[in-house]
Design a protein around this motif. Sequence first.
Motif, mmCIF file in Angstrom:
data_model
loop_
_atom_site.group_PDB
_atom_site.id
_atom_site.type_symbol
_atom_site.label_atom_id
_atom_site.label_comp_id
_atom_site.label_asym_id
_atom_site.label_seq_id
_atom_site.Cartn_x
_atom_site.Cartn_y
_atom_site.Cartn_z
ATOM 1 N N PRO A 38 -0.019 105.161 7.321
ATOM 2 C CA PRO A 38 0.485 105.040 8.689
ATOM 3 C C PRO A 38 -0.638 104.692 9.664
ATOM 4 N N VAL A 39 -0.247 104.090 10.762
ATOM 5 C CA VAL A 39 -1.204 103.765 11.813
ATOM 6 C C VAL A 39 -1.672 105.056 12.456
ATOM 7 N N ARG A 40 -2.938 105.190 12.639
ATOM 8 C CA ARG A 40 -3.499 106.374 13.302
ATOM 9 C C ARG A 40 -4.169 105.904 14.584
ATOM 10 N N ASN A 41 -3.822 106.518 15.683
ATOM 11 C CA ASN A 41 -4.415 106.113 16.949
ATOM 12 C C ASN A 41 -5.267 107.219 17.562
ATOM 13 N N GLY A 42 -5.628 108.206 16.779
ATOM 14 C CA GLY A 42 -6.491 109.264 17.276
ATOM 15 C C GLY A 42 -5.749 110.406 17.933
ATOM 16 N N SER A 43 -4.430 110.347 17.992
ATOM 17 C CA SER A 43 -3.682 111.443 18.582
ATOM 18 C C SER A 43 -2.745 112.017 17.534
ATOM 19 N N ILE A 44 -2.330 113.254 17.743
ATOM 20 C CA ILE A 44 -1.410 113.917 16.833
ATOM 21 C C ILE A 44 -0.257 114.495 17.625
ATOM 22 N N ARG A 45 0.820 114.800 16.945
ATOM 23 C CA ARG A 45 1.952 115.415 17.613
ATOM 24 C C ARG A 45 1.619 116.880 17.864
ATOM 25 N N ARG A 46 2.031 117.368 18.986
ATOM 26 C CA ARG A 46 1.734 118.741 19.347
ATOM 27 C C ARG A 46 3.027 119.511 19.575
ATOM 28 N N LEU A 47 2.903 120.817 19.700
ATOM 29 C CA LEU A 47 4.024 121.668 20.063
ATOM 30 C C LEU A 47 4.240 121.587 21.568
ATOM 31 N N THR A 48 5.470 121.803 22.007
ATOM 32 C CA THR A 48 5.698 121.932 23.447
ATOM 33 C C THR A 48 5.063 123.241 23.899
ATOM 34 N N GLN A 82 -8.356 115.196 25.791
ATOM 35 C CA GLN A 82 -8.445 116.058 26.975
ATOM 36 C C GLN A 82 -7.527 117.276 26.838
ATOM 37 N N GLN A 83 -6.327 117.056 26.312
ATOM 38 C CA GLN A 83 -5.417 118.178 26.121
ATOM 39 C C GLN A 83 -5.955 119.139 25.060
ATOM 40 N N THR A 84 -6.585 118.591 24.042
ATOM 41 C CA THR A 84 -7.172 119.439 23.004
ATOM 42 C C THR A 84 -8.208 120.376 23.609
ATOM 43 N N GLU A 85 -9.035 119.856 24.515
ATOM 44 C CA GLU A 85 -10.038 120.697 25.177
ATOM 45 C C GLU A 85 -9.393 121.821 25.967
ATOM 46 N N THR A 86 -8.259 121.529 26.609
ATOM 47 C CA THR A 86 -7.546 122.549 27.391
ATOM 48 C C THR A 86 -7.093 123.687 26.493
ATOM 49 N N TYR A 87 -6.636 123.372 25.273
ATOM 50 C CA TYR A 87 -6.186 124.413 24.359
ATOM 51 C C TYR A 87 -7.319 125.361 23.968
ATOM 52 N N PHE A 88 -8.545 124.867 23.945
ATOM 53 C CA PHE A 88 -9.665 125.694 23.522
ATOM 54 C C PHE A 88 -10.381 126.395 24.670
ATOM 55 N N GLU A 89 -9.963 126.166 25.915
ATOM 56 C CA GLU A 89 -10.611 126.821 27.065
ATOM 57 C C GLU A 89 -10.176 128.263 27.186
#
Length: 190
Positions: A129-139, A183-190
């Motif tokens: 599959p095409v990978r664009n550096g992002s993954i699906r996340r939970l709401t 950027q969202q990934t960083e928010t999860y780890f703050e």
Amino acid sequence: MPSVRSMLFLVTAAALLIGSLTTSVSTAQETGAQPSQGTADSFGAEVSPFLQKYCQSCHNVDSAKGGIRFDNLTAQPNDRQLFQLEQVLNQIESKQMPPADEDQPSDGERQAVAAWISTTLREAREALPVRNGSIRRLTVGQYRQTLQDLLAISDDLTRTLPPDAVSKDGFTNNEQSMTLSPQQTETYFE
């Protein structure tokens, strides 16, 4: 006993890993992968003439019986055509198609088309599959429930997370709006 912060980190890391593993598999066309030369040659030499002779009188733009059309099938089928090809393979192998009152292909013709369909389906499944550096996340709501279930705490640890994007249809769990940017990934780890 581990701190809530370290547990939150572990749960987030696990959710990101699970999200990356559950990315949907794309077809060969979505990935930009080309059919193998043998598959493309076989389509032009054997499959296309077979379809024109035995199938297109009933499965064309004017009379797509059963919702199936073969007049627009190429050596690189799209998602819908791949799904239909699985059904077509069963019909051809069980000799249910073409109908008994129509001209019948030889066993060799049936085998050649069945082999092309099988190879095409296998290549589509094996395509990366095409990978664009992002993954699906939970709401945010799913993430909140997951944290509460796993950690058995009632605190809302998702207050600092950015709100969910809303799709053009008004949903917050639409696949296109559920990617996780760096950027969202960083928010999860703050």
